[in-house]
Design a protein around this motif. Structure first.
Motif, PDB file in Angstrom:
ATOM      1  N   GLU B  42       0.902  -1.122   0.005  1.00  8.72           N
ATOM      2  CA  GLU B  42       0.042   0.177  -0.176  1.00  8.72           C
ATOM      3  C   GLU B  42       0.748   1.165  -0.032  1.00  8.72           C
ATOM      4  O   GLU B  42       1.709   1.433  -0.960  1.00  8.72           O
ATOM      5  N   THR B  87      -2.644 -11.211 -10.072  1.00 13.41           N
ATOM      6  CA  THR B  87      -4.159 -10.577  -9.706  1.00 13.41           C
ATOM      7  C   THR B  87      -4.881 -11.445  -8.924  1.00 13.41           C
ATOM      8  O   THR B  87      -4.926 -12.731  -9.156  1.00 13.41           O
ATOM      9  N   GLY B  88      -5.691 -11.042  -8.084  1.00 12.19           N
ATOM     10  CA  GLY B  88      -6.618 -11.879  -7.541  1.00 12.19           C
ATOM     11  C   GLY B  88      -7.603 -11.007  -6.626  1.00 12.19           C
ATOM     12  O   GLY B  88      -7.753  -9.776  -6.595  1.00 12.19           O
ATOM     13  N   GLN B  89      -8.068 -11.821  -5.467  1.00 16.68           N
ATOM     14  CA  GLN B  89      -8.967 -11.126  -4.733  1.00 16.68           C
ATOM     15  C   GLN B  89      -8.568 -11.751  -3.261  1.00 16.68           C
ATOM     16  O   GLN B  89      -7.867 -13.094  -3.169  1.00 16.68           O
ATOM     17  N   TYR B 100     -10.116  -6.693  -4.615  1.00 19.11           N
ATOM     18  CA  TYR B 100      -9.413  -6.956  -5.590  1.00 19.11           C
ATOM     19  C   TYR B 100      -7.818  -6.611  -5.134  1.00 19.11           C
ATOM     20  O   TYR B 100      -7.651  -5.657  -4.284  1.00 19.11           O
ATOM     21  N   PHE B 101      -6.690  -7.241  -5.414  1.00 19.09           N
ATOM     22  CA  PHE B 101      -5.330  -6.637  -5.359  1.00 19.09           C
ATOM     23  C   PHE B 101      -4.551  -7.268  -6.437  1.00 19.09           C
ATOM     24  O   PHE B 101      -4.683  -7.903  -7.396  1.00 19.09           O
ATOM     25  N   ALA B 102      -3.571  -6.424  -6.615  1.00 21.16           N
ATOM     26  CA  ALA B 102      -2.428  -6.832  -7.655  1.00 21.16           C
ATOM     27  C   ALA B 102      -0.976  -6.717  -6.932  1.00 21.16           C
ATOM     28  O   ALA B 102      -0.983  -5.929  -6.196  1.00 21.16           O
ATOM     29  N   GLN B 103      -0.295  -7.626  -7.388  1.00 20.57           N
ATOM     30  CA  GLN B 103       1.114  -7.726  -6.657  1.00 20.57           C
ATOM     31  C   GLN B 103       2.193  -8.101  -7.747  1.00 20.57           C
ATOM     32  O   GLN B 103       1.790  -9.062  -8.407  1.00 20.57           O
ATOM     33  N   PHE B 123       2.800  -4.393  -3.638  1.00 21.69           N
ATOM     34  CA  PHE B 123       1.336  -4.845  -3.253  1.00 21.69           C
ATOM     35  C   PHE B 123       0.454  -3.593  -3.111  1.00 21.69           C
ATOM     36  O   PHE B 123       0.716  -2.871  -2.421  1.00 21.69           O
ATOM     37  N   ARG B 124      -0.551  -3.748  -3.804  1.00 20.22           N
ATOM     38  CA  ARG B 124      -1.835  -2.873  -3.889  1.00 20.22           C
ATOM     39  C   ARG B 124      -3.221  -3.434  -3.697  1.00 20.22           C
ATOM     40  O   ARG B 124      -3.544  -4.330  -4.696  1.00 20.22           O
ATOM     41  N   ASN B 126      -6.752  -2.890  -5.216  1.00 17.68           N
ATOM     42  CA  ASN B 126      -7.294  -2.196  -6.348  1.00 17.68           C
ATOM     43  C   ASN B 126      -8.540  -1.742  -6.010  1.00 17.68           C
ATOM     44  O   ASN B 126      -9.567  -2.509  -6.196  1.00 17.68           O
ATOM     45  N   TYR B 127      -8.762  -0.447  -5.794  1.00 13.71           N
ATOM     46  CA  TYR B 127     -10.173  -0.010  -5.556  1.00 13.71           C
ATOM     47  C   TYR B 127     -10.222   1.472  -6.145  1.00 13.71           C
ATOM     48  O   TYR B 127      -9.033   2.136  -6.341  1.00 13.71           O
ATOM     49  N   SER B 128     -11.228   2.216  -6.094  1.00 11.16           N
ATOM     50  CA  SER B 128     -11.212   3.570  -6.769  1.00 11.16           C
ATOM     51  C   SER B 128     -11.110   4.453  -5.745  1.00 11.16           C
ATOM     52  O   SER B 128     -11.121   4.158  -4.504  1.00 11.16           O
TER      53      SER B 128
END
Lengths: 128, 128
Positions: B42, B87-89, B100-103, B123-124, B126-128
Motif C-alpha cells: 500500500e 492479480t486476485g481477490q 481485488y489486489f495486484a502484486q 502490493f496494492r 485495487n479500488y477506486s
C-alpha cells in the motif's frame, strides 16, 4: 533529489504520458517499445512490432483510464532500470461500469537519449 | 522445457507457496526475502527485516487469497531474474466482500541454492 524520489517522478511522468496517449493518441506509444520489448496483454504474449499491432487493433472505439496508484522500484541502480506497477480503472466505449486493471512495466533508460523505453509490459484486467 | 514455460512454472509454484504461506503460516515467508529486498505495501515502503515485521503485524486475524492470474517474464536471462505479476481477490477476517489486489515481484535465482528469493515486492489493493 534522492534516487527513489527521482524514480517515483519518472514513473509518474511515464504513467501520465502512457495513459493519456493510450486514450487519445495511441500511435504515440510506438516510441516507447523496442524490437526486444515483450508484452503480456490478458492471455496473449507479444514481442516488438506485434505489440503496436495489438494495441492499435483493440476491439473498442474509445477507452478512458483512471489511474489510482503508481509505484516504482529501482531494480538495477547501475542501469537505472525501474519496475513500475499501476492500478486503476478503465471505461470502454459507452459502458457505465469501470473495470479494474493492473499493469506492470520494466522501464530501461536509453543511454544515448536519456529517455526510458518499455522492455516488459504485463497488463491484466482484475476480476474474479 | 523452453525458458518461458520454465519461468511460468517457477512463477506458478512461487505463487502457490507464497499465498498458501501468507494465509496459513506467514513466518514461512521469511525465507523468501533478503536484507536487500524492498517491498511496497500500500503506501508504505519496507526493506529487509522491516518486511517481515510488517507482514507479521498486519491488522487482521485471518486472510484468504484467491489467485486469478499469474504472469511471468524473464527480465534477465543471464541471471534468470523474473518479473511476476499476480492479480486476485482477498478476504480479510469475516468480511463477505472480497477486495481485488495486484502484486508484482522480482524473483532472483540464488546461485548457491538454485532457489528464488524476492528482491522486489509491490502490493496494492485495487479500488477506486
Amino acid at each position: 533529489m534522492d534516487p527513489n524520489s527521482a524514480a517515483a517522478q519518472v514513473a509518474q511522468q511515464f504513467s501520465d504520458f502512457y495513459y493519456q496517449s493510450f486514450d487519445n493518441n495511441r500511435t504515440a506509444l510506438n516510441n516507447l517499445y523496442r524490437p526486444t520489448s515483450v508484452m503480456t496483454f490478458e492471455t496473449g504474449k507479444f514481442t516488438g512490432a506485434e505489440i503496436i499491432e495489438k494495441l492499435s487493433t483493440l476491439p473498442f472505439n474509445k477507452v478512458q483510464h483512471k489511474i489510482t496508484t503508481v509505484d516504482a522500484h529501482i531494480i538495477d541502480p547501475a542501469t537505472q532500470t525501474l519496475l513500475v506497477m499501476v492500478t486503476g480503472q478503465l471505461l470502454v466505449d459507452d459502458e457505465q461500469n469501470p473495470q479494474y486493471f493492473a499493469q506492470s512495466f520494466v522501464l530501461v533508460k536509453e543511454e544515448t537519449s536519456g529517455s526510458y523505453y518499455i522492455s516488459h509490459d504485463l497488463f491484466r484486467l482484475n476480476y474474479s
